[in-house]
Design a protein around this motif. Sequence first.
Motif, PDB file in Angstrom:
ATOM      1  N   ARG A 123       0.841  -1.184   0.068  1.00 40.40           N
ATOM      2  CA  ARG A 123      -0.038   0.096  -0.084  1.00 40.40           C
ATOM      3  C   ARG A 123       0.851   1.349   0.069  1.00 40.40           C
ATOM      4  O   ARG A 123       1.767   1.161   0.722  1.00 40.40           O
ATOM      5  CB  ARG A 123      -0.991  -0.047   1.141  1.00 40.40           C
ATOM      6  CG  ARG A 123      -1.818  -1.209   1.489  1.00 40.40           C
ATOM      7  CD  ARG A 123      -2.847  -0.876   2.357  1.00 40.40           C
ATOM      8  NE  ARG A 123      -1.901  -1.277   3.468  1.00 40.40           N
ATOM      9  CZ  ARG A 123      -1.993  -0.772   4.909  1.00 40.40           C
ATOM     10  NH1 ARG A 123      -3.263  -0.134   5.023  1.00 40.40           N
ATOM     11  NH2 ARG A 123      -1.341  -0.987   5.780  1.00 40.40           N
ATOM     12  N   THR A 166      -7.868  -5.993  -0.745  1.00 40.22           N
ATOM     13  CA  THR A 166      -7.972  -4.670  -0.982  1.00 40.22           C
ATOM     14  C   THR A 166      -8.509  -3.894   0.351  1.00 40.22           C
ATOM     15  O   THR A 166      -9.419  -4.136   0.981  1.00 40.22           O
ATOM     16  CB  THR A 166      -8.963  -4.239  -2.100  1.00 40.22           C
ATOM     17  OG1 THR A 166     -10.413  -4.400  -1.646  1.00 40.22           O
ATOM     18  CG2 THR A 166      -8.566  -4.838  -3.405  1.00 40.22           C
ATOM     19  N   THR A 167      -7.555  -2.686   0.712  1.00 43.39           N
ATOM     20  CA  THR A 167      -7.805  -2.102   2.160  1.00 43.39           C
ATOM     21  C   THR A 167      -8.718  -0.918   1.924  1.00 43.39           C
ATOM     22  O   THR A 167      -9.116  -0.391   2.893  1.00 43.39           O
ATOM     23  CB  THR A 167      -6.321  -1.584   2.622  1.00 43.39           C
ATOM     24  OG1 THR A 167      -5.513  -1.094   1.920  1.00 43.39           O
ATOM     25  CG2 THR A 167      -5.600  -2.857   2.961  1.00 43.39           C
ATOM     26  N   GLU A 168      -8.824  -0.509   0.805  1.00 41.81           N
ATOM     27  CA  GLU A 168      -9.647   0.858   0.484  1.00 41.81           C
ATOM     28  C   GLU A 168     -10.000   0.755  -0.919  1.00 41.81           C
ATOM     29  O   GLU A 168      -9.359   0.327  -1.791  1.00 41.81           O
ATOM     30  CB  GLU A 168      -9.309   1.910   1.293  1.00 41.81           C
ATOM     31  CG  GLU A 168      -7.915   2.507   0.431  1.00 41.81           C
ATOM     32  CD  GLU A 168      -7.539   3.862   0.817  1.00 41.81           C
ATOM     33  OE1 GLU A 168      -8.371   4.578   1.625  1.00 41.81           O
ATOM     34  OE2 GLU A 168      -6.450   4.195   0.782  1.00 41.81           O
ATOM     35  N   LEU A 210     -13.107  -1.474  -0.244  1.00 42.07           N
ATOM     36  CA  LEU A 210     -12.559  -2.151   0.986  1.00 42.07           C
ATOM     37  C   LEU A 210     -13.019  -3.689   0.965  1.00 42.07           C
ATOM     38  O   LEU A 210     -14.125  -4.021   0.606  1.00 42.07           O
ATOM     39  CB  LEU A 210     -13.163  -1.666   2.600  1.00 42.07           C
ATOM     40  CG  LEU A 210     -12.984  -2.209   3.586  1.00 42.07           C
ATOM     41  CD1 LEU A 210     -11.283  -2.572   3.955  1.00 42.07           C
ATOM     42  CD2 LEU A 210     -13.806  -1.591   4.649  1.00 42.07           C
ATOM     43  N   ALA A 211     -12.062  -4.732   1.346  1.00 44.44           N
ATOM     44  CA  ALA A 211     -12.492  -5.842   1.545  1.00 44.44           C
ATOM     45  C   ALA A 211     -12.846  -6.805   0.314  1.00 44.44           C
ATOM     46  O   ALA A 211     -13.520  -7.525   0.230  1.00 44.44           O
ATOM     47  CB  ALA A 211     -13.449  -6.124   2.749  1.00 44.44           C
ATOM     48  N   ARG A 254      -3.096  -0.037  -2.400  1.00 44.31           N
ATOM     49  CA  ARG A 254      -4.105  -0.624  -1.700  1.00 44.31           C
ATOM     50  C   ARG A 254      -4.411  -1.852  -1.810  1.00 44.31           C
ATOM     51  O   ARG A 254      -5.322  -2.635  -1.622  1.00 44.31           O
ATOM     52  CB  ARG A 254      -5.476   0.240  -2.119  1.00 44.31           C
ATOM     53  CG  ARG A 254      -5.221   1.808  -2.351  1.00 44.31           C
ATOM     54  CD  ARG A 254      -6.819   2.321  -2.451  1.00 44.31           C
ATOM     55  NE  ARG A 254      -7.495   1.864  -3.792  1.00 44.31           N
ATOM     56  CZ  ARG A 254      -7.239   2.194  -4.949  1.00 44.31           C
ATOM     57  NH1 ARG A 254      -6.336   3.219  -5.222  1.00 44.31           N
ATOM     58  NH2 ARG A 254      -7.978   1.815  -6.093  1.00 44.31           N
ATOM     59  N   ARG A 274     -15.620  -4.456   8.221  1.00 39.36           N
ATOM     60  CA  ARG A 274     -16.247  -3.248   8.022  1.00 39.36           C
ATOM     61  C   ARG A 274     -16.590  -2.379   9.180  1.00 39.36           C
ATOM     62  O   ARG A 274     -16.518  -1.181   9.177  1.00 39.36           O
ATOM     63  CB  ARG A 274     -17.449  -3.495   6.946  1.00 39.36           C
ATOM     64  CG  ARG A 274     -17.111  -3.879   5.716  1.00 39.36           C
ATOM     65  CD  ARG A 274     -18.089  -3.901   4.840  1.00 39.36           C
ATOM     66  NE  ARG A 274     -18.033  -4.694   3.665  1.00 39.36           N
ATOM     67  CZ  ARG A 274     -17.424  -4.292   2.429  1.00 39.36           C
ATOM     68  NH1 ARG A 274     -16.867  -2.923   2.489  1.00 39.36           N
ATOM     69  NH2 ARG A 274     -17.118  -5.005   1.495  1.00 39.36           N
ATOM     70  N   GLY A 310     -13.610  -0.792   9.756  1.00 34.78           N
ATOM     71  CA  GLY A 310     -13.318   0.418   9.070  1.00 34.78           C
ATOM     72  C   GLY A 310     -13.222   1.685   9.284  1.00 34.78           C
ATOM     73  O   GLY A 310     -14.195   2.075  10.054  1.00 34.78           O
ATOM     74  N   GLN A 328     -14.234   4.302   2.709  1.00 34.17           N
ATOM     75  CA  GLN A 328     -13.931   3.535   3.950  1.00 34.17           C
ATOM     76  C   GLN A 328     -12.569   2.864   3.783  1.00 34.17           C
ATOM     77  O   GLN A 328     -12.561   2.065   2.661  1.00 34.17           O
ATOM     78  CB  GLN A 328     -14.883   2.487   4.214  1.00 34.17           C
ATOM     79  CG  GLN A 328     -14.890   1.797   5.539  1.00 34.17           C
ATOM     80  CD  GLN A 328     -16.348   0.859   5.890  1.00 34.17           C
ATOM     81  OE1 GLN A 328     -16.828   0.450   5.085  1.00 34.17           O
ATOM     82  NE2 GLN A 328     -16.512   0.634   7.197  1.00 34.17           N
ATOM     83  N   GLY A 329     -11.905   2.503   4.676  1.00 35.13           N
ATOM     84  CA  GLY A 329     -10.628   1.711   4.521  1.00 35.13           C
ATOM     85  C   GLY A 329     -10.250   1.006   6.060  1.00 35.13           C
ATOM     86  O   GLY A 329     -11.053   1.260   6.862  1.00 35.13           O
ATOM     87  N   ILE A 330      -9.268   0.287   6.000  1.00 39.56           N
ATOM     88  CA  ILE A 330      -8.921  -0.264   7.187  1.00 39.56           C
ATOM     89  C   ILE A 330      -7.374  -0.518   7.285  1.00 39.56           C
ATOM     90  O   ILE A 330      -6.572  -0.583   6.437  1.00 39.56           O
ATOM     91  CB  ILE A 330      -9.437  -1.951   7.426  1.00 39.56           C
ATOM     92  CG1 ILE A 330      -9.145  -2.373   8.998  1.00 39.56           C
ATOM     93  CG2 ILE A 330      -8.931  -2.579   6.265  1.00 39.56           C
ATOM     94  CD1 ILE A 330      -9.916  -3.543   9.007  1.00 39.56           C
TER      95      ILE A 330
END
Length: 373
Positions: A193, A247-249, A252-253, A269, A299, A302, A308-310
Amino acid sequence: MKNGWKTKKLVDVATLQRGFDLPRQDRSSGDVPLVTSSGISDTVSKSAVDGPGVATGRSGSIGNVFFIEEDFWPLNTVLYVKDFHGNDPRFVFHLLKNFDLKRFATGTGVPTLNRNCVHDELVNVPPLAEQQRIVGLLDEAFEGLVTAKANAEKNLQNARALFESHLQSVFAQCGPGWVESTIGAEIKFIDYRGKTPLKTTSGVRLITAKNVKMGFLQEMPMEFIAAASYTGWMTRGIPQKGDVLFTTEAPLANVAQLDTDEKVAFAQRIIIMQPNALRLDSTFLKYLLLSQPVQQRIRTKGTGATVQGIKASLLKLIEISFPKSLTAQEQIVRKLDDLREETQRLARLYERKIAALEALKKSLLHQAFSGEM
């Protein structure tokens, strides 16, 4: 061309006019359809055009064509037919649907349908009685096509829902012999990322978050980095076939598995997940991360108001459950793989049917306005 048919400019068959600004009256107080470029989206208290009428998107959703039975108010994002010149309104409706109206769009900023270009198009027009006969045939055929397409789309949704339902049932509750842990305790992260490589027209394929879909890798967009840059770029770790991509954003997910032994580069990402092979099967992990219970936990952790991301640190804390036995994991994977394959087979079947129905619709329109119906 059949006897009695004439070739005319479209302006001599139907005159298009630009719609109007919103009326000042409160929308909620009326029952007159408000026609926008995407369809009838609201009502107003008074009409501007007597029905029945035809309208098409001028800007926004260019090329959509609508038939309105009653009086209506066309918004300024549409063109409406002011004068049918004695032609059947539904014939004009089908005639416009037979056009590729998007090719008449002009403008570098927001494309706009060029009315004058549409007006200059030459069209074949039969006498009124023949128009009405053609309309009757097309309306009857399209009614059947609408029903058939709706059934195919429903079957497509049902096929996909069947797999999702079974996937959820597998991971909704732990069975005997399942263990509880966390993502961080079982999985090694290779995190690319935040790195933005120099892209080239050829070389080593670059996989970004755009390629990672729910359960599979998508080829497009096909991007590359220079082959000479690969070693210097992939300093954080080298992925292996079967590794799970997350995928982190944006989005997301999304979760997929790397499906090639060839060299590939990563950026933007994506976290590559390599589970402890003695405890957790990679494909089982893919399904585990795709399941609704785990997706919901991700989520919940997130952050971000717009996108939204984590964070990796929070992702590692997500609780997961899995059978202690690798054999049991592999049995679940085989069942899910078989069901997914059957679901995809059905999905392809219904997608082909929907495409065939659309092709038949275009063919019928072509026949109608070529004098072959």
